[in-house]
Motif scaffolding. Structure first.
Motif, PDB file in Angstrom:
ATOM      1  N   SER A 147      25.892  46.716  48.957  1.00 30.90           N
ATOM      2  CA  SER A 147      26.734  47.912  48.920  1.00 30.90           C
ATOM      3  C   SER A 147      25.981  49.106  48.356  1.00 30.90           C
ATOM      4  N   ILE A 148      26.041  50.219  49.093  1.00 30.70           N
ATOM      5  CA  ILE A 148      25.377  51.436  48.648  1.00 30.70           C
ATOM      6  C   ILE A 148      26.030  51.982  47.391  1.00 30.70           C
ATOM      7  N   ILE A 149      27.307  51.640  47.193  1.00 30.08           N
ATOM      8  CA  ILE A 149      28.030  52.099  46.008  1.00 30.08           C
ATOM      9  C   ILE A 149      27.479  51.442  44.751  1.00 30.08           C
ATOM     10  N   LEU A 150      26.926  50.240  44.879  1.00 33.82           N
ATOM     11  CA  LEU A 150      26.432  49.502  43.716  1.00 33.82           C
ATOM     12  C   LEU A 150      24.954  49.748  43.437  1.00 33.82           C
ATOM     13  N   ARG A 151      24.327  50.629  44.194  1.00 32.52           N
ATOM     14  CA  ARG A 151      22.950  50.993  43.886  1.00 32.52           C
ATOM     15  C   ARG A 151      22.913  51.786  42.593  1.00 32.52           C
ATOM     16  N   ARG A 152      21.782  51.747  41.902  1.00 31.56           N
ATOM     17  CA  ARG A 152      21.679  52.407  40.613  1.00 31.56           C
ATOM     18  C   ARG A 152      21.664  53.936  40.735  1.00 31.56           C
ATOM     19  N   GLU A 153      21.127  54.441  41.859  1.00 37.47           N
ATOM     20  CA  GLU A 153      21.053  55.889  41.981  1.00 37.47           C
ATOM     21  C   GLU A 153      22.448  56.513  42.021  1.00 37.47           C
ATOM     22  N   ILE A 154      22.531  57.727  41.535  1.00 41.50           N
ATOM     23  CA  ILE A 154      23.799  58.447  41.482  1.00 41.50           C
ATOM     24  C   ILE A 154      24.404  58.566  42.880  1.00 41.50           C
ATOM     25  N   TYR A 155      25.654  58.168  43.028  1.00 45.10           N
ATOM     26  CA  TYR A 155      26.372  58.285  44.306  1.00 45.10           C
ATOM     27  C   TYR A 155      27.775  58.838  44.063  1.00 45.10           C
ATOM     28  N   VAL A 156      28.606  58.059  43.388  1.00 44.29           N
ATOM     29  CA  VAL A 156      29.962  58.520  43.100  1.00 44.29           C
ATOM     30  C   VAL A 156      29.926  59.797  42.264  1.00 44.29           C
ATOM     31  N   ALA A 157      28.989  59.861  41.326  1.00 50.90           N
ATOM     32  CA  ALA A 157      28.885  61.060  40.490  1.00 50.90           C
ATOM     33  C   ALA A 157      28.564  62.291  41.326  1.00 50.90           C
ATOM     34  N   ALA A 158      27.770  62.124  42.378  1.00 50.59           N
ATOM     35  CA  ALA A 158      27.456  63.248  43.264  1.00 50.59           C
ATOM     36  C   ALA A 158      28.703  63.703  44.011  1.00 50.59           C
ATOM     37  N   ALA A 159      29.528  62.739  44.440  1.00 51.01           N
ATOM     38  CA  ALA A 159      30.783  63.080  45.106  1.00 51.01           C
ATOM     39  C   ALA A 159      31.721  63.806  44.149  1.00 51.01           C
ATOM     40  N   VAL A 160      31.789  63.349  42.917  1.00 49.63           N
ATOM     41  CA  VAL A 160      32.624  64.009  41.903  1.00 49.63           C
ATOM     42  C   VAL A 160      32.138  65.434  41.673  1.00 49.63           C
ATOM     43  N   LEU A 161      30.833  65.616  41.617  1.00 44.77           N
ATOM     44  CA  LEU A 161      30.264  66.954  41.428  1.00 44.77           C
ATOM     45  C   LEU A 161      30.704  67.888  42.545  1.00 44.77           C
TER      46      LEU A 161
END
Length: 217
Positions: A147-161
């Motif tokens: 899952s790309i969501i479980l990668r360590r790099e920022i993902y959800v935080a970028a969407a929140v931004l």
């Protein structure tokens, strides 16, 4: 009725996001060596999946049911990728890039649609983030990819931004197109930089549990 007040720019961004996510779904199909129907299925479900859930939760007409153009675009995208995927040297890198593009688009569109539907700012942000994450979750689950969501790099935080930026600019009275474009840029750049430099939020570190004997002493 919500559909009557939806602006053309949101429709255009929804369509662009569907195509971007469809590319990632089709590329996953190429990695799994599926047939052309497998390409189309993964492309369509990835392209419209997140937006479908968003519209259902908001209680507004589902964008591709009102106008099937996004589905047609996803199908055409799948066919093109089916015949062109072998030309890409690192398909997973392209998956990450187009996923970042689609994530940033649907994050701001989901937030805008949430506000247009009369939700609070918090719910609007949730709509943006949920839309951004669900497409990738569906693709990775069906394609049996990590899952790309479980990668360590920022993902959800970028969407929140991106979502939060759009709300702030809307409250400040910034013109809608400029707000959408700026918020998209923030989210997209944040994700790309996170991939480039392995940025991540502090992770939870396992710690030894409490010693029960100490509590009883």
């Amino acid at each position: 009725m919500f559909l009557d007040t939806a602006t053309p720019i949101l429709y255009t961004l929804d369509l662009a996001a569907a195509v971007a996510f469809a590319i990632t779904g089709a590329l996953v199909a190429s990695r799994k060596q599926l047939d052309i129907l497998g390409f189309i299925w993964l492309a369509v479900i990835t392209g419209v999946g997140g937006g479908t859930v968003r519209d259902l939760v908001l209680g507004v007409p589902v964008f591709w049911v009102v106008d099937p153009t996004p589905v047609v675009a996803c199908i055409l995208t799948a066919i093109i990728v089916h015949f062109a995927a072998h030309l890409m040297e690192s398909r997973y890198r392209y998956i990450l890039l187009f996923d970042a593009f689609g994530m940033a688009l649907v994050a701001v569109v989901g937030t805008a649609k949430g506000l247009d539907a009369g939700t609070s700012a918090l719910v609007a942000v949730m709509m943006g983030v949920m839309t951004a994450a669900l497409g990738g979750i569906i693709r990775d689950t069906l394609g049996q990819e990590p899952s790309i969501i479980l990668r360590r790099e920022i993902y959800v935080a970028a969407a929140v931004l991106g979502s939060a930026s759009y709300i702030e600019m809307s409250w400040a009275g910034v013109e809608r197109a400029l707000s959408l474009g700026t918020a998209f840029t923030f989210a997209f750049i944040a994700r790309v930089l996170a991939l480039r430099y392995n940025w991540s939020l502090p992770a939870y570190k396992a710690r030894a549990g409490r010693d029960v004997s100490e509590d009883e002493a």
